[in-house]
Design a protein around this motif. Sequence first.
Motif, PDB file in Angstrom:
ATOM      1  N   CYS A  99       4.226  -8.065  -1.212  1.00  0.00           N
ATOM      2  CA  CYS A  99       2.973  -7.369  -1.538  1.00  0.00           C
ATOM      3  C   CYS A  99       2.126  -7.342  -0.277  1.00  0.00           C
ATOM      4  O   CYS A  99       1.840  -8.399   0.302  1.00  0.00           O
ATOM      5  N   ILE A 100       1.750  -6.147   0.137  1.00  0.00           N
ATOM      6  CA  ILE A 100       1.054  -5.955   1.413  1.00  0.00           C
ATOM      7  C   ILE A 100      -0.267  -5.243   1.165  1.00  0.00           C
ATOM      8  O   ILE A 100      -0.300  -4.132   0.638  1.00  0.00           O
ATOM      9  N   ALA A 101      -1.370  -5.875   1.535  1.00  0.00           N
ATOM     10  CA  ALA A 101      -2.688  -5.239   1.432  1.00  0.00           C
ATOM     11  C   ALA A 101      -2.951  -4.429   2.690  1.00  0.00           C
ATOM     12  O   ALA A 101      -2.689  -4.894   3.805  1.00  0.00           O
ATOM     13  N   ILE A 102      -3.446  -3.213   2.518  1.00  0.00           N
ATOM     14  CA  ILE A 102      -3.870  -2.383   3.653  1.00  0.00           C
ATOM     15  C   ILE A 102      -5.393  -2.396   3.674  1.00  0.00           C
ATOM     16  O   ILE A 102      -6.044  -1.901   2.746  1.00  0.00           O
ATOM     17  N   VAL A 103      -5.950  -2.997   4.717  1.00  0.00           N
ATOM     18  CA  VAL A 103      -7.398  -3.151   4.818  1.00  0.00           C
ATOM     19  C   VAL A 103      -7.865  -2.622   6.164  1.00  0.00           C
ATOM     20  O   VAL A 103      -7.070  -2.395   7.077  1.00  0.00           O
ATOM     21  N   GLY A 104      -9.161  -2.443   6.287  1.00  0.00           N
ATOM     22  CA  GLY A 104      -9.716  -1.967   7.550  1.00  0.00           C
ATOM     23  C   GLY A 104     -11.069  -1.323   7.333  1.00  0.00           C
ATOM     24  O   GLY A 104     -11.468  -1.036   6.202  1.00  0.00           O
ATOM     25  N   PRO A 105     -11.809  -1.073   8.417  1.00  0.00           N
ATOM     26  CA  PRO A 105     -13.124  -0.431   8.300  1.00  0.00           C
ATOM     27  C   PRO A 105     -13.023   0.948   7.663  1.00  0.00           C
ATOM     28  O   PRO A 105     -11.955   1.574   7.642  1.00  0.00           O
ATOM     29  N   PHE A 106     -14.146   1.406   7.158  1.00  0.00           N
ATOM     30  CA  PHE A 106     -14.228   2.731   6.539  1.00  0.00           C
ATOM     31  C   PHE A 106     -13.749   3.809   7.517  1.00  0.00           C
ATOM     32  O   PHE A 106     -14.090   3.803   8.699  1.00  0.00           O
ATOM     33  N   ALA A 107     -12.917   4.732   7.013  1.00  0.00           N
ATOM     34  CA  ALA A 107     -12.425   5.891   7.774  1.00  0.00           C
ATOM     35  C   ALA A 107     -11.531   5.505   8.947  1.00  0.00           C
ATOM     36  O   ALA A 107     -11.405   6.255   9.917  1.00  0.00           O
ATOM     37  N   SER A 108     -10.890   4.345   8.859  1.00  0.00           N
ATOM     38  CA  SER A 108      -9.978   3.950   9.938  1.00  0.00           C
ATOM     39  C   SER A 108      -8.585   4.525   9.737  1.00  0.00           C
ATOM     40  O   SER A 108      -7.765   4.494  10.659  1.00  0.00           O
ATOM     41  N   GLY A 109      -8.281   5.032   8.528  1.00  0.00           N
ATOM     42  CA  GLY A 109      -6.990   5.665   8.292  1.00  0.00           C
ATOM     43  C   GLY A 109      -6.083   4.906   7.341  1.00  0.00           C
ATOM     44  O   GLY A 109      -4.858   5.085   7.363  1.00  0.00           O
ATOM     45  N   LYS A 110      -6.645   4.076   6.480  1.00  0.00           N
ATOM     46  CA  LYS A 110      -5.831   3.269   5.552  1.00  0.00           C
ATOM     47  C   LYS A 110      -5.067   4.137   4.561  1.00  0.00           C
ATOM     48  O   LYS A 110      -3.858   3.952   4.343  1.00  0.00           O
TER      49      LYS A 110
END
Length: 682
Positions: free
Chosen positions: A14-25
């Motif tokens: 199970c892999i969470a994709i996280v990051g700042p807004f509008a970074s391309g997640k």
Amino acid sequence: MGTRAGGRRTGPKCIAIVGPFASGKTTLLEAILARTGAIPRQNPVSSGNTVSDHSPEARAHGMSVEATFATTDFMGEPFTFVDCPGSIEFSFEAEPVLAACDVAVVVAEADEKKIPALQLIMRKLDDLGVPRMLFLNKVDKAIAGVRDTLKMLQPASSVPLLLRQIPLRKDGVVIGSIDLALERAYIYREYAESEVAQIPSDDKARELEARFSMLETLADHDDRLMEQLLDEIEPPKDAIFDDLAADLRDGMVTPVLIGTAEKGNGVLRLLKAIRHDAPDIEATRQRLGALDGNTVVQVMKTIHTAHGGKLSVSRILSGQVADAAELFLSNGETAKVSGIYKMLGKDQVKLTSAKAGDTVALGKLDAVRTGQTLSSTKGGIQPLVTLAPPQPVFAFALRPKERKDEVKMSAAIQRLAEEDPSLNLHHNQDSAETVLSGHGEMHLRVVRERLEGKNQIPVEGHVPAVPYRETIRKATQQRGRHKKQSGGHGQFGDVVIEIKPLPRGSGFQFTDTITGGVVPKTYIQSVETGVRDYLKSGPLGFPVVDVAVNLSDGSYHAVDSSDMAFQMAAKLAMKEGMAACSPVLLEPVMKVEIVTPSDATSKIIALIPQRRGQILGYDARPDWPGWDVVEATMPQAEIGDLIIELRSATAGVASYRAVFDHMAELTGRLADEALNANGKAA
């Protein structure tokens, strides 16, 4: 060396994709699903047709507003990816997900303005102990070199950002990447697997320098590798991969891979790194302390579907779950599974069972909430995850446009709160308002849109009433007499009361100095009841505080006096007496603690006086490089939309906590406005 990682971890991940807004997640998730064959083609975010854009709110605002689960197969192994919202207003969606995932892929780009948001995400991963790798996105558009970009991003990470790939350029354009561990070049092909190539001779020196830097970092945790580097011995590739996997799993480094998700570039290398290096369910089970030998299930999200009812998206930490299985909550309640589903956005595929490592949706667990732990152990086990939603920073009072929808609205909000535990709903007794609070204006806008769209309940929202109070400046003495004769027993109550102000924060005091039984003890309590009842709304229309009332004299009638008569006499005395005591309006003043990136501190300090605030001071935020804490006092009436201005000044990352501090007199125009809003003449 070569055995630190203990080999590749196979099985479901199970892999969470996280990051700042509008970074391309969301774009990265689309690229992954297209590359693994889960969807026929990669849809651009602008199309509003991605797996994560399954809600009308996400499409309307062009942003993810909830965690989206998608399970796919890669090289024969099931991977569940979870696209977590990047906006701080929806960041709580990620917490129950991150707790139960094996690894996080942090999507970032070469944008200095997004470093504070990246730091928030990295800190949360630190707190939860989740291993992470970073996907440096939009590398084709980056102006700075990739190593300069890492130097810029490093302050956001508590562990070294370890560059695993460098870009391959031709005529200044990124055409591929060089894998530093494999010592191999990959030429990008849009939406297709990269072409393997030899490293160009012109790039060999650059590759060797970057590779040596990677090995030096790995050697910090491997003495054998350190010896080999000092002796200028080339370490074997399998040992390097072993170190990469071990350091990732132990949280010693954050490996950095590069690419452009929009074109599908770098995605296959990322998938292979996850497959080879990422920890598995065993490591996650140990991190959470799920040592129970039976079936253990962690609930990551709750979804209410239009036709399938309630779904609890869950990670099977140990054991297995079959349809119709009975599981137990920590309080001993039983939950019976009714349907097991593999998720792909809004679509579900029914399964007969799920095993350890699988991420699935379990149907119709009515008593189960997000973040709870289920077990096959009778009586349940202690929860493995504690969810503590951040303090709400924005609120509005809500009511249905039609009274007949009140019960329907209440039930709908309860369902929304199950899906989003960070929502806070309470009923304000003073104003008789239903107040919904959350983590920003957009957060609550989406809630309102769901009420009106998904639930078909037209609603009205307005700024919640400020809990004004009133007090007095002068003392007085007042008689109140209630006398009524209408045949038979009449009504008679006669009191003399002394009213005087008390110091701020004292509340209300009632005493009596009755002598000679002029007011029988039986009725003294009635007088206090009448006084307290009047104080619920004083001459200005607000609850009265910081007042002392003493019953000093009065009279009674042996036949006509009663409890109600003395209550009425007390109210009459208060009504006439309070008007003569120079009543004044009080407003609540809050102590506010604002956390902000240091480069925006001056802006925050400048806006506080504009909201009638007083700055108490500011200092560096402990253990948060590049952040400050600003302390101030501010009237509650000025805090309503404060978060909008704070986030506007800080690229969306500032937040605050507010607690009641004291009541202060309010006079002049602002007092007139408050009185008029309450239906009282100024």
